[in-house]
Design an enzyme around this catalytic site. Structure first.
Site, PDB file in Angstrom:
ATOM      1  N   ARG A   1      10.039  18.213  36.456  1.00 52.35           N
ATOM      2  CA  ARG A   1      10.746  16.997  36.882  1.00 52.35           C
ATOM      3  C   ARG A   1      12.043  17.383  37.605  1.00 52.35           C
ATOM      4  O   ARG A   1      12.598  18.450  37.388  1.00 52.35           O
ATOM      5  CB  ARG A   1      11.084  16.122  35.672  1.00 52.35           C
ATOM      6  CG  ARG A   1       9.906  15.439  35.033  1.00 52.35           C
ATOM      7  CD  ARG A   1      10.347  14.575  33.863  1.00 52.35           C
ATOM      8  NE  ARG A   1      11.113  15.367  32.898  1.00 52.35           N
ATOM      9  CZ  ARG A   1      12.433  15.402  32.808  1.00 52.35           C
ATOM     10  NH1 ARG A   1      13.168  14.665  33.623  1.00 52.35           N
ATOM     11  NH2 ARG A   1      13.029  16.152  31.898  1.00 52.35           N
TER      12      ARG A   1
ATOM     13  N   LYS B   1       6.736  10.307  32.844  1.00 48.46           N
ATOM     14  CA  LYS B   1       8.081  10.031  32.354  1.00 48.46           C
ATOM     15  C   LYS B   1       8.695   8.805  33.041  1.00 48.46           C
ATOM     16  O   LYS B   1       9.619   8.192  32.502  1.00 48.46           O
ATOM     17  CB  LYS B   1       8.975  11.247  32.540  1.00 48.46           C
ATOM     18  CG  LYS B   1       8.580  12.419  31.645  1.00 48.46           C
ATOM     19  CD  LYS B   1       8.546  12.047  30.159  1.00 48.46           C
ATOM     20  CE  LYS B   1       8.336  13.283  29.288  1.00 48.46           C
ATOM     21  NZ  LYS B   1       8.173  12.935  27.844  1.00 48.46           N
TER      22      LYS B   1
ATOM     23  N   HIS C   1      11.077   9.496  21.669  1.00 50.80           N
ATOM     24  CA  HIS C   1      10.516  10.722  22.238  1.00 50.80           C
ATOM     25  C   HIS C   1      10.194  11.632  21.067  1.00 50.80           C
ATOM     26  O   HIS C   1      11.028  12.412  20.609  1.00 50.80           O
ATOM     27  CB  HIS C   1      11.537  11.360  23.181  1.00 50.80           C
ATOM     28  CG  HIS C   1      10.988  12.487  23.976  1.00 50.80           C
ATOM     29  ND1 HIS C   1      11.760  13.553  24.387  1.00 50.80           N
ATOM     30  CD2 HIS C   1       9.748  12.733  24.455  1.00 50.80           C
ATOM     31  CE1 HIS C   1      11.017  14.391  25.082  1.00 50.80           C
ATOM     32  NE2 HIS C   1       9.795  13.932  25.131  1.00 50.80           N
TER      33      HIS C   1
ATOM     34  N   SER D   1      12.410  20.855  23.454  1.00 54.22           N
ATOM     35  CA  SER D   1      11.489  21.954  23.732  1.00 54.22           C
ATOM     36  C   SER D   1      11.857  23.202  22.938  1.00 54.22           C
ATOM     37  O   SER D   1      13.026  23.581  22.858  1.00 54.22           O
ATOM     38  CB  SER D   1      11.522  22.268  25.233  1.00 54.22           C
ATOM     39  OG  SER D   1      10.678  23.337  25.547  1.00 54.22           O
TER      40      SER D   1
ATOM     41  N   LYS E   1       8.008  20.937  17.665  1.00 56.98           N
ATOM     42  CA  LYS E   1       7.524  19.563  17.516  1.00 56.98           C
ATOM     43  C   LYS E   1       5.992  19.483  17.548  1.00 56.98           C
ATOM     44  O   LYS E   1       5.372  18.861  16.678  1.00 56.98           O
ATOM     45  CB  LYS E   1       8.112  18.687  18.625  1.00 56.98           C
ATOM     46  CG  LYS E   1       7.710  17.221  18.568  1.00 56.98           C
ATOM     47  CD  LYS E   1       8.374  16.414  19.674  1.00 56.98           C
ATOM     48  CE  LYS E   1       7.909  16.857  21.046  1.00 56.98           C
ATOM     49  NZ  LYS E   1       8.350  15.939  22.115  1.00 56.98           N
ATOM     50  N   THR E   2       5.391  20.121  18.547  1.00 54.29           N
ATOM     51  CA  THR E   2       3.934  20.080  18.667  1.00 54.29           C
ATOM     52  C   THR E   2       3.276  20.885  17.554  1.00 54.29           C
ATOM     53  O   THR E   2       2.326  20.432  16.918  1.00 54.29           O
ATOM     54  CB  THR E   2       3.495  20.616  20.041  1.00 54.29           C
ATOM     55  OG1 THR E   2       4.069  19.815  21.064  1.00 54.29           O
ATOM     56  CG2 THR E   2       1.983  20.578  20.180  1.00 54.29           C
TER      57      THR E   2
ATOM     58  N   ASP F   1       4.043  12.859  21.820  1.00 55.33           N
ATOM     59  CA  ASP F   1       5.240  12.822  22.667  1.00 55.33           C
ATOM     60  C   ASP F   1       5.980  11.489  22.727  1.00 55.33           C
ATOM     61  O   ASP F   1       7.199  11.486  22.758  1.00 55.33           O
ATOM     62  CB  ASP F   1       4.849  13.226  24.084  1.00 55.33           C
ATOM     63  CG  ASP F   1       6.040  13.656  24.929  1.00 55.33           C
ATOM     64  OD1 ASP F   1       6.907  14.375  24.409  1.00 55.33           O
ATOM     65  OD2 ASP F   1       6.096  13.271  26.099  1.00 55.33           O
TER      66      ASP F   1
ATOM     67  N   ARG G   1       1.395  23.776  32.443  1.00 52.83           N
ATOM     68  CA  ARG G   1       1.047  22.594  31.645  1.00 52.83           C
ATOM     69  C   ARG G   1      -0.458  22.341  31.649  1.00 52.83           C
ATOM     70  O   ARG G   1      -1.186  22.777  32.536  1.00 52.83           O
ATOM     71  CB  ARG G   1       1.723  21.359  32.236  1.00 52.83           C
ATOM     72  CG  ARG G   1       3.238  21.342  32.129  1.00 52.83           C
ATOM     73  CD  ARG G   1       3.698  20.734  30.833  1.00 52.83           C
ATOM     74  NE  ARG G   1       5.147  20.672  30.721  1.00 52.83           N
ATOM     75  CZ  ARG G   1       5.775  19.993  29.754  1.00 52.83           C
ATOM     76  NH1 ARG G   1       5.080  19.332  28.848  1.00 52.83           N
ATOM     77  NH2 ARG G   1       7.088  20.000  29.702  1.00 52.83           N
TER      78      ARG G   1
END
Length: 536
Positions: A61, A202, A222, A240, A244-245, A259, A324
């Site tokens: 982004r 996003k 988020h 990041s 989290k994942t 997410d 990604r």
């Protein structure tokens, strides 16, 4: 090309001002979109079955080139600044007109989809994209209407995505040739000059982060979320690199989403219909759920293959570190569909504290929860970015500042109200360093972190004794199943207690300095949760 098109017979692009295109392909199947991507030379099939594409000049982004139209709707409601940059409506209209003209002699790909898995908050979308793989990304990431729903589909929001169109900054009001602009009054997003698909995802997330809290009394978050076999919901916030994942991917619990979620009077619901995961250094051993989700219908972005093969080399960062994959959520075996659940029992704020100061787990009061939510702290370590030679504190309000149009206090106060209304436990979990800062100490054991989160989820930390961190005021359990007691108090893990105090003071001062920009619009309860620097 076999099309498999489904559309509302009455649907037309003229409602978006698009009166002429070469061909409009409506709601093509993923198979047809893959064929078209390959035919155009824009991608190739890997031996995992996923298609690989390159997003071009932009592999991430571009926050400095994301704008919100300033008008009567947004003038006094958006938290304007470096993150939420205003642009005049005349530039939006000018650029929209140029994109429409740009589409006139081209094939376009139309995708009807929706967001919000709770039907009470469903928002229908229509994407018009220049590239077929951008359209497939929307199939993966948004929720997919049934064939019957498509025949009567009416969009509330629309997105025009033209990576090949470049703005002229001298006349179009942009910073450079790429842009993503949100218009809340017209309910439209326009994207140009960038093929990075995350701008689509996003952009809509930013819309929901404005509309749901402002007009629907829903907290947008988020975060990732999962639910246990007994129906207990857990939410995981984290920037990041905090885990989290990894920590929300639990084979013993069902994944709600990885997410973006909303918290309404009904409970937690996923905004999306897919996952957009980082793949750098991905392996079947480390992230089996993500690895096995990379198959037919998944899209790999900016991945290199081993020479002479179609086998992805996930360690390769020649194009970008931000490699990604997007895939529909049904590629995850234990994904919950429909992806919604009840009110959370536990919320985890994940931080990778490279200073080695914060406890591995601590229980937060409502005031502390709101304070740490607004702070959104983690740390970058040496080697993660050019020029970083020692740990750097990073703060991203609400663990997602680039996507939050409202002032962080509005989200934090809504979080506090919901926490107290539903008696939710909130935990701060440090997945970073222990026994010293980065370079001296070592990374917290993933085994111990999983054990602490499991204990919290099972209620095994409800009745243990706690003591208070003297600088951050955090309540630290003195014992936890399957975790050595000495690990639970960070100061005890350091060989030099004076060095620990100095480093903790240093981090506390960084927290306080960061929070200065929020103070004027923040309640006394939140301000009282700030760390207290010890006198030297």
């Amino acid at each position: 090309m076999e099309k498999f098109e489904i559309k509302n017979p009455a649907a037309t692009l003229e409602t978006l001002g698009i009166k002429q295109v070469k061909n409009a392909h409506w709601n093509l199947s993923p198979e047809a979109l893959v064929q078209e991507t390959i035919r155009r030379g824009q991608g190739f099939l890997t031996d995992l079955g996923a298609i690989a594409v390159e997003t071009g000049e932009f592999t991430g982004r571009s926050p400095q080139d994301r704008f919100i139209v300033e008008d009567a709707e947004t003038k006094d409601t958006v938290d304007w600044g470096n993150i939420n940059k205003p642009i005049d409506n005349r530039y939006f209209q000018q650029l929209k007109g140029k994109i429409i003209d740009y589409f006139a002699d081209k094939d376009v790909f139309v995708r009807d989809a929706y967001v919000c898995a709770d039907d009470d908050y469903r928002m229908n979308l229509r994407l018009v994209s220049e590239y077929p793989w951008s359209n497939q990304f929307a199939y993966n990431m948004f929720l997919r209407p049934t064939g019957e729903e498509l025949e009567n589909f009416e969009p509330e929001w629309s997105i025009l995505c033209a990576p090949g169109f470049h703005a002229d900054p001298e006349v179009d009001g942009t910073r450079q040739h790429n842009f993503a602009i949100i218009n809340f009054t017209e309910k439209q997003i326009i994207i140009g000059g960038t093929g990075y698909t995350g701008e689509i995802k996003k952009g809509i997330f930013s819309v929901l982060n404005y509309v749901l809290p402002k007009h629907r009394e829903v907290l947008s978050m988020h975060c990732s979320a999962n639910v246990g076999q007994e129906g207990d919901t857990a939410v995981f916030f984290g920037l990041s690199g905090t885990g989290k994942t990894t920590l929300s991917a639990d084979p013993n619990r069902n994944l709600i989403g990885d997410d973006e979620h909303g918290w309404s009077e009904n409970g937690i619901f996923n905004f999306e219909g897919g996952c957009y995961a980082k793949t750098i250094d991905l392996s079947e051993e480390k992230e089996p759920e993500i690895y096995h989700a990379i198959k037919h219908r998944a899209i790999l972005e900016n991945i290199k293959c081993y020479p002479g093969t179609r086998t992805p080399d996930f360690e390769n960062s020649d194009i970008t570190e931000n490699t990604r994959v997007s895939y529909p959520i049904y590629h995850i075996d234990n994904a919950l569909e429909p992806s919604r659940s009840g009110h959370p029992t536990n919320i985890f704020f994940l931080t990778c504290d490279a200073f080695g100061v914060l406890p591995p787990i601590s229980k937060l009061t409502p005031g502390q929860a709101m304070y740490h939510f607004m702070s959104g702290y983690t740390a970058k370590v040496a080697g993660t970015e050019a020029g970083i030679t020692e740990p750097q504190a990073t703060f991203s309000a609400c663990f997602g500042a680039p996507f939050m149009p409202l002032h962080p206090a509005e989200y934090a106060e809504m979080l506090g109200e919901k926490m107290q209304a539903h008696n939710v436990n909130v935990w701060l979990v440090n997945t970073g360093w222990t026994g010293g800062a980065y370079g001296t100490g070592h990374r917290m054991s993933l085994k111990y972190t999983r054990a602490m989160i499991t204990a919290a989820l099972r209620g095994e930390l409800d009745d243990v004794d706690y003591h208070t961190h003297e600088i951050f005021g955090l309540s630290m359990p003195v014992s936890c199943p399957n975790v050595p007691d000495e690990v639970l108090d960070p100061k005890q893990t350091w060989a030099d207690s004076d060095a620990y105090d100095a480093k903790a003071n240093d981090l506390a001062e960084r927290f306080n300095k960061n929070f200065e920009k929020f103070a004027a619009k923040t309640s006394d309860e939140i301000l009282a949760a700030a760390p207290k620097v010890l006198a030297s």
